[in-house]
Scaffold this motif. Structure first.
Motif, PDB file in Angstrom:
ATOM      1  N   VAL A 122      43.931  36.179  43.111  1.00 30.18           N
ATOM      2  CA  VAL A 122      44.474  34.968  42.492  1.00 30.18           C
ATOM      3  C   VAL A 122      45.957  34.939  42.871  1.00 30.18           C
ATOM      4  CG1 VAL A 122      44.880  33.734  40.328  1.00 30.18           C
ATOM      5  CG2 VAL A 122      42.772  35.075  40.627  1.00 30.18           C
ATOM      6  N   THR A 164      38.250  44.266  33.508  1.00 34.91           N
ATOM      7  CA  THR A 164      38.053  42.866  33.917  1.00 34.91           C
ATOM      8  C   THR A 164      37.404  42.074  32.778  1.00 34.91           C
ATOM      9  OG1 THR A 164      35.868  43.328  34.854  1.00 34.91           O
ATOM     10  CG2 THR A 164      37.754  43.490  36.343  1.00 34.91           C
ATOM     11  N   ASP A 165      37.747  40.789  32.674  1.00 34.18           N
ATOM     12  CA  ASP A 165      37.142  39.943  31.637  1.00 34.18           C
ATOM     13  C   ASP A 165      35.820  39.364  32.152  1.00 34.18           C
ATOM     14  OD1 ASP A 165      37.707  37.824  33.313  1.00 34.18           O
ATOM     15  OD2 ASP A 165      39.375  37.052  32.127  1.00 34.18           O
ATOM     16  N   PRO A 201      30.841  37.302  39.187  1.00 29.33           N
ATOM     17  CA  PRO A 201      31.932  37.963  38.457  1.00 29.33           C
ATOM     18  C   PRO A 201      31.552  39.384  38.021  1.00 29.33           C
ATOM     19  CG  PRO A 201      31.604  35.735  37.635  1.00 29.33           C
ATOM     20  CD  PRO A 201      30.506  35.997  38.622  1.00 29.33           C
ATOM     21  N   SER A 238      35.062  36.724  33.596  1.00 34.47           N
ATOM     22  CA  SER A 238      35.069  36.111  34.926  1.00 34.47           C
ATOM     23  C   SER A 238      35.429  37.125  36.017  1.00 34.47           C
ATOM     24  CB  SER A 238      36.070  34.942  34.946  1.00 34.47           C
ATOM     25  OG  SER A 238      37.376  35.443  34.736  1.00 34.47           O
ATOM     26  N   GLY A 239      35.512  38.421  35.618  1.00 27.56           N
ATOM     27  CA  GLY A 239      35.857  39.464  36.589  1.00 27.56           C
ATOM     28  C   GLY A 239      37.348  39.560  36.851  1.00 27.56           C
ATOM     29  N   THR A 240      38.123  38.817  36.052  1.00 22.24           N
ATOM     30  CA  THR A 240      39.565  38.721  36.294  1.00 22.24           C
ATOM     31  C   THR A 240      40.340  39.799  35.533  1.00 22.24           C
ATOM     32  OG1 THR A 240      39.237  36.350  36.496  1.00 22.24           O
ATOM     33  CG2 THR A 240      41.513  37.090  36.214  1.00 22.24           C
ATOM     34  N   ALA A 255      32.180  41.655  35.464  1.00 21.33           N
ATOM     35  CA  ALA A 255      32.759  41.670  34.119  1.00 21.33           C
ATOM     36  C   ALA A 255      32.773  43.081  33.535  1.00 21.33           C
ATOM     37  CB  ALA A 255      31.977  40.741  33.205  1.00 21.33           C
ATOM     38  N   THR A 290      47.464  38.748  39.266  1.00 25.62           N
ATOM     39  CA  THR A 290      46.104  38.529  38.768  1.00 25.62           C
ATOM     40  C   THR A 290      45.128  38.554  39.937  1.00 25.62           C
ATOM     41  OG1 THR A 290      46.969  37.188  36.966  1.00 25.62           O
ATOM     42  CG2 THR A 290      44.646  36.931  37.465  1.00 25.62           C
ATOM     43  N   VAL A 330      34.434  40.611  42.279  1.00 22.43           N
ATOM     44  CA  VAL A 330      33.081  40.056  42.274  1.00 22.43           C
ATOM     45  C   VAL A 330      32.112  41.103  42.819  1.00 22.43           C
ATOM     46  CG1 VAL A 330      33.751  37.621  42.419  1.00 22.43           C
ATOM     47  CG2 VAL A 330      33.475  38.937  44.524  1.00 22.43           C
ATOM     48  N   ARG A 354      40.614  38.927  40.933  1.00 21.00           N
ATOM     49  CA  ARG A 354      39.230  38.864  40.439  1.00 21.00           C
ATOM     50  C   ARG A 354      38.385  39.825  41.241  1.00 21.00           C
ATOM     51  NH1 ARG A 354      36.117  33.981  41.357  1.00 21.00           N
ATOM     52  NH2 ARG A 354      34.468  34.781  40.042  1.00 21.00           N
ATOM     53  N   SER A 358      44.669  41.373  35.093  1.00 15.90           N
ATOM     54  CA  SER A 358      46.078  41.186  35.430  1.00 15.90           C
ATOM     55  C   SER A 358      46.833  42.480  35.210  1.00 15.90           C
ATOM     56  CB  SER A 358      46.704  40.090  34.558  1.00 15.90           C
ATOM     57  OG  SER A 358      46.132  38.852  34.876  1.00 15.90           O
TER      58      SER A 358
END
Lengths: 269, 170
Positions: free
Chosen positions: A174, A222-223, A196, A225-227, A198, A187, A191, A189, A229
């Protein structure tokens, strides 16, 4: 010492050894990540080691080395060499944009018993049939999908090389990985097979371990959505890694271990 | 004829002084080092929130053979990240050769590019210097544009840059 105890101790020693073996870190270390000008070259060290980023254990095998140019075409690395402690290669950058350098370790790892003895095997899926004896018992097969990456950018950063292949664990930036500055939040992600990843733990370790007492590692999760920070505490090279074990292997009755590792450079503000 | 020309020139000079300007005085320190290279220096304006960038000047080794001087542009790393990496060097009206130690002046007319297009607001003049085999230093001078009264604002570096003054004439 009675025999069963001896065997148990030996087994313990073997499993301890294998745990240690997995604790080794694999990495690519580019000579520069942010470049200007023309006729540019980047040289890369590739190794497996305990301390980051020192080549003190094993060279990284470069069988799965791939370099993507900003337009998505493959570049051929030059001066490829594997030495005692590290592998090296050079890349001649063709033009401005972001280059993705990766080593993909695809293969199969198996443990089995033959005539009461523990055996290990590593190879390609198609070799399994011929190389694991038919009379082997307790066969445990793991498919490995390893991805080790780093990024370099000449001029303006581009994002065309970030498209995931949909196989294994992959990073979808990101924040651009060649636009990282100490004190700023980045940030990314993750996958898994394009979906995602997660609830995955990502380990981040700053380089220069040899000259400090503490590892200073951080784990972020990771949240949905796989994101995730992370705010870079200081400039330098960072090692970032995550892995997943599941049953989504294309090989029958096999487990799958997918891992992702990246080396990222964070510049001073 | 000569009289006419002189008269015309003095009108031009008076006219431009009235139109207003911003001039920057920069002191490149003389350093006692074994290997000296003149610093690369970038001058730009940043809106207070950092969002808008207006490039003023870039001093780099424009004469290096085959344009190889562009290799060190990224060492002015803040400028490189904000705007430098988006530009193609050399750029007319922006890039020029590096300068020797001493005091140098740059003058920008309010009525001409790039100041003519600068919206009113609060800005920082940013000066970043990076020297091959040496260090890097960045200075900021906050100011308001357009100036309401004549003002001289300054900043002082302690390694790669000496005194810098921004003189604003309404």
């Amino acid at each position: 010492m009675n025999r069963p105890l001896k065997v148990a101790l030996l087994a313990l020693a073997v499993s301890t050894f294998s745990a240690t073996a997995q604790a080794h870190r694999t990495w690519l270390l580019p000579s520069a990540t942010v470049l200007s000008g023309k006729d540019l070259w980047v040289t890369v060290d590739a190794a497996v080691s305990n301390d980051l980023f020192y080549f003190e254990h094993h060279p990284l095998r470069l069988d799965g080395l791939e370099v993507l140019a900003p337009d998505g075409t493959k570049l051929t690395p030059e001066h490829v060499n594997t030495g005692r402690y590290r592998s090296t290669f050079d890349i001649k950058l063709g033009g401005p944009g972001t280059y993705k350098i990766m080593v993909l370790n695809q293969g199969v790892f198996a443990r089995y018993k033959l005539d009461g003895q523990n055996k290990r095997w590593r190879g390609k899926p198609e070799q399994m049939k011929s190389e694991i004896p038919a009379n082997a018992t307790d066969v445990e097969v793991s498919e490995l999908q390893g991805r080790i990456e780093t990024f370099v950018t000449s001029g303006k950063p581009t994002t065309d090389t970030f498209k995931p292949t949909g196989r294994g664990l992959e990073l979808v930036p990101v924040t651009h990985p060649n636009n990282l500055v100490a004190g700023e939040k980045a940030t990314f992600r993750l996958v898994l097979d394009g979906q995602p990843a997660a609830g995955l733990k990502v380990e981040i370790v700053p380089g220069g371990i040899r000259y400090r007492d503490k590892l200073n590692d951080t784990r972020v999760t990771t949240d949905e959505s796989g994101t995730f920070s992370y705010t870079w505490p200081g400039p330098g090279m960072y090692w970032m890694s995550a892995s997943v074990r599941d049953d989504n292997s294309r090989i029958k009755d096999a487990r799958r271990r997918a891992s992702y590792t990246a080396t990222l450079e964070v510049l001073p503000p | 004829m000569r009289l006419l020309l002189t008269a015309a020139m003095s009108t031009l000079a008076a006219g431009s002084a009235l139109a207003g300007e911003a001039s920057i005085s920069i002191d490149i320190p003389r350093l006692n080092v074994a290997e000296y290279h003149r610093p690369y220096v970038a001058f730009w304006l940043e809106s207070e929130d950092g969002g808008k960038i207006t490039n003023l000047a870039v001093w780099y080794d424009v004469k290096h053979k085959d344009g190889e001087g562009t290799k060190w542009l990224k060492d002015m790393r803040t400028w490189w990240r904000r705007t430098g990496r988006e530009l193609t060097m050399p750029t007319d009206g922006l890039s020029s050769p590096t300068r020797p130690p001493g005091t140098h002046e740059l003058t920008f007319k309010s009525a001409a590019a790039p100041l003519a297009a600068l919206p009113a607001g609060n800005y920082n003049l940013v000066v970043e210097a990076a020297r091959e085999v040496g260090g890097r230093e960045l200075l900021r001078i906050p100011f308001q544009w357009p100036p309401k009264a004549p003002a001289t604002l300054d900043a002082k570096g302690d390694s790669e840059l000496g005194a810098i003054a921004l003189k604003l004439t309404p």
